[in-house]
Scaffold this motif. Structure first.
Motif, PDB file in Angstrom:
ATOM      1  N   TYR A 273       0.837  -1.198   0.000  1.00  0.00           N
ATOM      2  CA  TYR A 273       0.000   0.000   0.000  1.00  0.00           C
ATOM      3  C   TYR A 273       0.877   1.256   0.000  1.00  0.00           C
ATOM      4  CZ  TYR A 273      -3.733  -3.143   1.603  1.00  0.00           C
ATOM      5  OH  TYR A 273      -4.635  -4.167   1.717  1.00  0.00           O
ATOM      6  N   VAL A 274       0.423   2.248  -0.735  1.00  0.00           N
ATOM      7  CA  VAL A 274       0.977   3.605  -0.631  1.00  0.00           C
ATOM      8  C   VAL A 274      -0.155   4.510  -0.176  1.00  0.00           C
ATOM      9  CG1 VAL A 274       1.946   5.573  -1.866  1.00  0.00           C
ATOM     10  CG2 VAL A 274       2.768   3.277  -2.358  1.00  0.00           C
ATOM     11  N   GLY A 275      -0.007   5.066   1.018  1.00  0.00           N
ATOM     12  CA  GLY A 275      -0.979   6.016   1.530  1.00  0.00           C
ATOM     13  C   GLY A 275      -0.483   7.431   1.309  1.00  0.00           C
ATOM     14  N   ILE A 276      -1.321   8.278   0.747  1.00  0.00           N
ATOM     15  CA  ILE A 276      -0.949   9.665   0.436  1.00  0.00           C
ATOM     16  C   ILE A 276      -1.799  10.594   1.302  1.00  0.00           C
ATOM     17  CG2 ILE A 276      -0.965  11.445  -1.350  1.00  0.00           C
ATOM     18  CD1 ILE A 276       1.235   9.373  -1.743  1.00  0.00           C
ATOM     19  N   SER A 277      -1.131  11.429   2.089  1.00  0.00           N
ATOM     20  CA  SER A 277      -1.871  12.351   2.959  1.00  0.00           C
ATOM     21  C   SER A 277      -2.649  13.367   2.139  1.00  0.00           C
ATOM     22  CB  SER A 277      -0.923  13.056   3.930  1.00  0.00           C
ATOM     23  OG  SER A 277      -0.005  13.887   3.233  1.00  0.00           O
ATOM     24  N   HIS A 278      -2.035  13.861   1.044  1.00  0.00           N
ATOM     25  CA  HIS A 278      -2.719  14.824   0.177  1.00  0.00           C
ATOM     26  C   HIS A 278      -1.910  15.020  -1.088  1.00  0.00           C
ATOM     27  CE1 HIS A 278       0.178  17.300   2.335  1.00  0.00           C
ATOM     28  NE2 HIS A 278      -0.024  18.282   1.472  1.00  0.00           N
ATOM     29  N   TYR A 279      -2.451  15.760  -2.025  1.00  0.00           N
ATOM     30  CA  TYR A 279      -1.917  15.762  -3.379  1.00  0.00           C
ATOM     31  C   TYR A 279      -0.773  16.744  -3.656  1.00  0.00           C
ATOM     32  CZ  TYR A 279      -5.676  19.376  -4.038  1.00  0.00           C
ATOM     33  OH  TYR A 279      -6.534  20.447  -3.946  1.00  0.00           O
ATOM     34  N   HIS A 280      -0.234  17.427  -2.678  1.00  0.00           N
ATOM     35  CA  HIS A 280       0.864  18.363  -2.925  1.00  0.00           C
ATOM     36  C   HIS A 280       2.174  17.614  -3.200  1.00  0.00           C
ATOM     37  CE1 HIS A 280      -1.541  21.682  -0.675  1.00  0.00           C
ATOM     38  NE2 HIS A 280      -1.827  21.645  -1.964  1.00  0.00           N
ATOM     39  N   GLY A 281       3.007  18.227  -4.035  1.00  0.00           N
ATOM     40  CA  GLY A 281       4.180  17.550  -4.578  1.00  0.00           C
ATOM     41  C   GLY A 281       5.215  17.098  -3.575  1.00  0.00           C
ATOM     42  N   ASP A 282       5.305  17.762  -2.406  1.00  0.00           N
ATOM     43  CA  ASP A 282       6.311  17.352  -1.422  1.00  0.00           C
ATOM     44  C   ASP A 282       5.890  16.095  -0.661  1.00  0.00           C
ATOM     45  OD1 ASP A 282       4.290  18.979  -0.350  1.00  0.00           O
ATOM     46  OD2 ASP A 282       5.510  19.603   1.341  1.00  0.00           O
ATOM     47  N   HIS A 283       4.696  15.574  -0.968  1.00  0.00           N
ATOM     48  CA  HIS A 283       4.220  14.338  -0.352  1.00  0.00           C
ATOM     49  C   HIS A 283       4.007  13.226  -1.382  1.00  0.00           C
ATOM     50  CE1 HIS A 283       3.253  16.117   3.672  1.00  0.00           C
ATOM     51  NE2 HIS A 283       3.334  17.205   2.931  1.00  0.00           N
ATOM     52  N   THR A 284       4.122  13.547  -2.657  1.00  0.00           N
ATOM     53  CA  THR A 284       3.755  12.585  -3.714  1.00  0.00           C
ATOM     54  C   THR A 284       4.876  12.316  -4.710  1.00  0.00           C
ATOM     55  OG1 THR A 284       2.931  14.316  -5.227  1.00  0.00           O
ATOM     56  CG2 THR A 284       1.375  13.453  -3.587  1.00  0.00           C
ATOM     57  N   GLY A 285       6.050  12.912  -4.515  1.00  0.00           N
ATOM     58  CA  GLY A 285       7.057  12.968  -5.573  1.00  0.00           C
ATOM     59  C   GLY A 285       7.574  11.638  -6.077  1.00  0.00           C
TER      60      GLY A 285
ATOM     61  N   LEU B 224      -3.031   2.218  -4.105  1.00  0.00           N
ATOM     62  CA  LEU B 224      -2.977   3.616  -3.695  1.00  0.00           C
ATOM     63  C   LEU B 224      -4.173   3.940  -2.812  1.00  0.00           C
ATOM     64  CD1 LEU B 224      -1.752   6.516  -4.018  1.00  0.00           C
ATOM     65  CD2 LEU B 224      -3.284   6.784  -5.987  1.00  0.00           C
ATOM     66  N   LEU B 225      -3.894   4.472  -1.621  1.00  0.00           N
ATOM     67  CA  LEU B 225      -4.937   4.930  -0.697  1.00  0.00           C
ATOM     68  C   LEU B 225      -4.858   6.449  -0.617  1.00  0.00           C
ATOM     69  CD1 LEU B 225      -4.415   2.345   2.215  1.00  0.00           C
ATOM     70  CD2 LEU B 225      -5.965   2.164   0.252  1.00  0.00           C
ATOM     71  N   ILE B 226      -5.926   7.138  -0.996  1.00  0.00           N
ATOM     72  CA  ILE B 226      -5.929   8.601  -1.040  1.00  0.00           C
ATOM     73  C   ILE B 226      -7.364   9.091  -0.860  1.00  0.00           C
ATOM     74  CG2 ILE B 226      -6.153   8.638  -3.576  1.00  0.00           C
ATOM     75  CD1 ILE B 226      -4.314  11.147  -3.541  1.00  0.00           C
TER      76      ILE B 226
ATOM     77  N   GLY C  49      -9.454  16.256   0.301  1.00  0.00           N
ATOM     78  CA  GLY C  49      -9.431  14.861   0.745  1.00  0.00           C
ATOM     79  C   GLY C  49      -8.299  14.534   1.694  1.00  0.00           C
ATOM     80  N   HIS C  50      -7.798  15.527   2.415  1.00  0.00           N
ATOM     81  CA  HIS C  50      -6.625  15.314   3.252  1.00  0.00           C
ATOM     82  C   HIS C  50      -6.839  14.162   4.243  1.00  0.00           C
ATOM     83  CE1 HIS C  50      -3.674  15.940   6.443  1.00  0.00           C
ATOM     84  NE2 HIS C  50      -2.927  16.486   5.506  1.00  0.00           N
TER      85      HIS C  50
ATOM     86  N   SER D   2       0.598  13.448  11.132  1.00  0.00           N
ATOM     87  CA  SER D   2      -0.337  14.522  10.801  1.00  0.00           C
ATOM     88  C   SER D   2      -0.635  14.716   9.324  1.00  0.00           C
ATOM     89  CB  SER D   2       0.201  15.851  11.353  1.00  0.00           C
ATOM     90  OG  SER D   2       1.412  16.207  10.697  1.00  0.00           O
ATOM     91  N   GLY D   3       0.293  14.298   8.426  1.00  0.00           N
ATOM     92  CA  GLY D   3       0.198  14.867   7.083  1.00  0.00           C
ATOM     93  C   GLY D   3       0.394  16.369   7.202  1.00  0.00           C
TER      94      GLY D   3
END
Length: 289
Positions: free
Chosen positions: A127-139, A149-151, A209-210, A226-227
């Protein structure tokens, strides 16, 4: 714990008891925890990757990161962070840091090289969990070619919109957008492994969707990551809201929920961007248990 069930049949007017044993093993349900979730019987560990982006000089936070200008003169050392969770023989990555093409803030060591230090390959991540869609968290999300993908659905909608939402770089999600990988757009919380040990929490406000994440460890206890629900301690303590958040009221409601969870579970709170929280987990590649 496996048990041998026994089925007892009582006949009217008869004291005979038929005991049936040797049937298929059944898994007894785990005892519930104080939070109402079952206690995990799997070994769960958590570590923070050593490099998810390169630090920059401390940032003055009053103008952009606090919309009531309550922090004049305060500077914060920000960091970039992402995490590896092991649940038995399964693995989850939480956020993927900056892209290798991100210039001055790019990581010096890619995530696959860091995974090799714990004898893992990207394709072993479930699993890849993404806190939110900004580039410093998704690169570096794109390196996890076998992962689900969990988002949050609000963020997934922003990634797949035409054009994508402001601040979104859809490139790391190309495989999932094309249908080449499994994605779960979350509308609420997500119990990732089904035993209450790792829960993706709905905390909208920074983005539509944070998400934040709760990891329950046997020795350390519950850990809340926290994300970007909050970026640094001073805002956490005073309910400060950045000027660029998607929804102020939603941010405050999510902060209220997050703090109540932290208090009720006596959880360790880790603010992902605050460098002062790095030492709350062992230095990579050591795991908290």
């Amino acid at each position: 714990m496996p048990v041998n069930p026994r089925f007892l049949f009582l006949g009217l007017g008869s004291a005979a008891i038929l005991a049936v044993s040797g049937c298929a093993q059944m898994q007894a349900p785990a005892a519930p925890t104080a939070s109402g979730q079952p206690a995990s019987t799997a070994d769960v560990t958590l570590t923070r990757f050593a490099d998810c982006g390169t630090h920059q000089p401390p940032t003055e936070v009053n103008l952009r990161f606090n919309d009531t200008w309550a922090l004049p003169g305060v500077k914060v050392q920000f960091t970039y962070s992402c995490y590896l969770i092991r649940h038995g023989n399964e693995y989850m990555v939480w956020d993927t840091g900056q892209a290798l093409t991100a210039g001055a803030v790019a990581p010096k060591t890619p995530l696959p090289e860091q995974l090799a230090r714990v004898n893992l390959k990207p394709e072993q991540i479930n699993y890849v969990g993404i806190s939110h869609y900004h580039g410093d968290h998704t690169g570096q999300a794109n390196v996890f070619t076998a992962a689900t993908l969990l988002i949050g659905k609000g963020d997934w909608d922003g990634i797949t919109a035409t054009p994508p939402a402001t601040g979104v770089n859809p490139a790391p999600f190309a495989r999932w957008i094309s249908g080449g990988g499994k994605v779960e757009p979350l509308t609420g919380d997500k119990d990732v492994f089904g035993d209450g040990s790792v829960i993706v929490l709905s905390t909208p406000g920074h983005t539509p969707g944070h998400r934040s994440i709760l990891v329950k460890l046997r020795d350390m206890g519950p850990v809340l990551i926290s994300g970007d629900l909050v970026h640094f301690r001073e805002n956490y303590e005073t309910n400060g809201v950045p000027t660029f958040n998607w929804d102020r009221a939603a941010t405050l409601a999510s902060l209220d929920r997050y703090k109540k969870i932290a208090a009720n579970l006596k959880a360790t709170v880790i603010i992902q961007h605050d460098a002062r929280d790095i030492d709350k987990l062992p230095a990579f590649p050591a795991f908290a248990k």
